[in-house]
Design a protein around this motif. Structure first.
Motif, PDB file in Angstrom:
ATOM      1  N   CYS A 241      -1.813 -84.202  41.206  1.00  0.00           N
ATOM      2  CA  CYS A 241      -0.413 -84.546  41.542  1.00  0.00           C
ATOM      3  C   CYS A 241       0.474 -83.729  40.750  1.00  0.00           C
ATOM      4  O   CYS A 241       1.536 -83.256  41.183  1.00  0.00           O
ATOM      5  CB  CYS A 241      -0.272 -85.937  41.337  1.00  0.00           C
TER       6      CYS A 241
ATOM      7  N   ILE B 104       2.062 -89.494  49.086  1.00  0.00           N
ATOM      8  CA  ILE B 104       0.852 -88.923  48.537  1.00  0.00           C
ATOM      9  C   ILE B 104      -0.214 -90.176  48.696  1.00  0.00           C
ATOM     10  O   ILE B 104       0.107 -91.278  48.163  1.00  0.00           O
ATOM     11  CB  ILE B 104       1.092 -88.625  47.097  1.00  0.00           C
TER      12      ILE B 104
ATOM     13  N   ILE C 102      -4.848 -87.121  47.473  1.00  0.00           N
ATOM     14  CA  ILE C 102      -5.720 -86.958  46.358  1.00  0.00           C
ATOM     15  C   ILE C 102      -6.630 -87.759  45.945  1.00  0.00           C
ATOM     16  O   ILE C 102      -6.507 -88.977  46.488  1.00  0.00           O
ATOM     17  CB  ILE C 102      -4.659 -86.846  45.106  1.00  0.00           C
TER      18      ILE C 102
ATOM     19  N   LEU D  54       4.007 -92.188  45.932  1.00  0.00           N
ATOM     20  CA  LEU D  54       2.535 -92.150  45.949  1.00  0.00           C
ATOM     21  C   LEU D  54       2.066 -93.672  45.865  1.00  0.00           C
ATOM     22  O   LEU D  54       2.681 -94.565  45.292  1.00  0.00           O
ATOM     23  CB  LEU D  54       1.981 -91.755  44.300  1.00  0.00           C
TER      24      LEU D  54
END
Length: 321
Positions: free
Chosen positions: A74, A30, A57, A5
């Protein structure tokens, strides 16, 4: 496959970091940012060119509500098996503001909230989802160190507490300059990483915490919030020459971005937790950070204040050790 991420992974040096993570290290990603629609085309490019999965996201690190919503999304993806356990979190997004002091919806100075507080909340809410031998990397800055040319460039980092920094300028008090706010937010990122490393080691949790300094990287659009003349001048070859001549740490966006990816996942950094790495003139080196960053008493106070400022609950993190 590993899943990383990254905040700010779709712009500036984050683009080069994300590309190397996908191409060389075959990491699923991510991408966390304020506008998923703007990230979509980059995500599709990464998936097409490198055969990896890229999820998006919405996360604005200046807003605790946004961070919490992003974390919830997430965790849902993790619970549904859409992504594997996180092998790393790269806290790369950041701002350098100009003008009058402003405050977030949570009531904190915008620079400090965006660069530091929001990222800490993100990390602590996701800590239990990071796989063993995973890594947490904060993109900091040499501007935190007043004993270097970098540390004199934007304003010497302030020694104020986190509570004082987050609330600067309130109740008629003179606010700390935004240059100092930037430098100090980067100091606190490094000091948090060092304190996090100590806590993880004490608890025998095999997760690494690393601080990374990309140096001054023209071409990233980082100074877009500054006056137009300043932003333009910073991108010129003449200014790069001036910075290097005056001892400013400089690098290219591609080299720094790729170095950030290496620090986050490469096996060469397996045992480098609690360290500070810097790119300078085409080299990536471990180096000492500022003297103040090693002050354990200040670090303990910073940790305590930060927990209160981000309003994290005891059952949301296991890091209050």
């Amino acid at each position: 496959m590993s899943t990383i991420l990254i905040t700010g992974g779709h712009s500036g040096l984050g683009v080069y970091c994300s590309k190397l993570l996908a191409s060389k290290y075959q990491c699923n990603l991510i991408l966390a940012g304020r506008n998923p629609d703007k990230m979509q085309s980059f995500a599709q490019e990464l998936e097409k060119d490198h055969n990896v999965k890229v999820h998006l996201i919405k996360v604005d690190t200046s807003s605790f509500a946004s961070v919490r919503a992003g974390v919830t999304e997430c965790k849902k993806m993790l619970d549904r098996g859409e992504i594997d356990a996180l092998s790393g979190i790269i806290c790369n997004a950041g701002v350098r503001l100009n003008g009058e002091v402003t405050y977030t919806q949570d009531g904190y100075e915008t620079t400090y909230a965006t660069n530091y507080l929001g990222h800490v909340l993100l990390v602590e809410l996701l800590m239990d989802r990071i796989a063993k031998k995973g890594r947490i990397v904060f993109t900091s800055s040499g501007t935190h160190d007043p004993d270097t040319a970098d540390g004199k460039m934007m304003g010497v980092a302030d020694t104020a507490t986190a509570v004082e920094l987050a609330n600067t300028g309130k109740n008629g008090a003179k606010p700390i300059s935004l240059g100092k706010m930037y430098s100090t937010s980067k100091l606190d990122m490094i000091q948090y990483i060092y304190e996090l490393d100590r806590k993880l080691k004490k608890a025998n949790i095999p997760i690494a915490a690393i601080a990374f300094d990309p140096g001054a990287t023209p071409g990233t659009g980082f100074l877009r919030n500054m006056p137009k003349l300043v932003a333009w001048l910073a991108e010129t070859s003449f200014m790069r020459w001036v910075m290097k001549r005056n001892g400013i740490t400089t690098s290219s966006a591609d080299f720094s971005g790729e170095s950030l990816a290496k620090v986050a996942v490469d096996s060469a950094f397996d045992n480098r937790s609690g360290k500070y790495f810097q790119t300078n003139n085409g080299q990536l080196n471990e180096r000492p950070s500022s003297k103040l960053s090693y002050d354990k008493i200040r670090a303990a106070k910073l940790w305590e204040d930060t927990q209160k400022l981000i309003h994290i609950k005891s059952d949301e993190t296991f890091l209050n050790l």
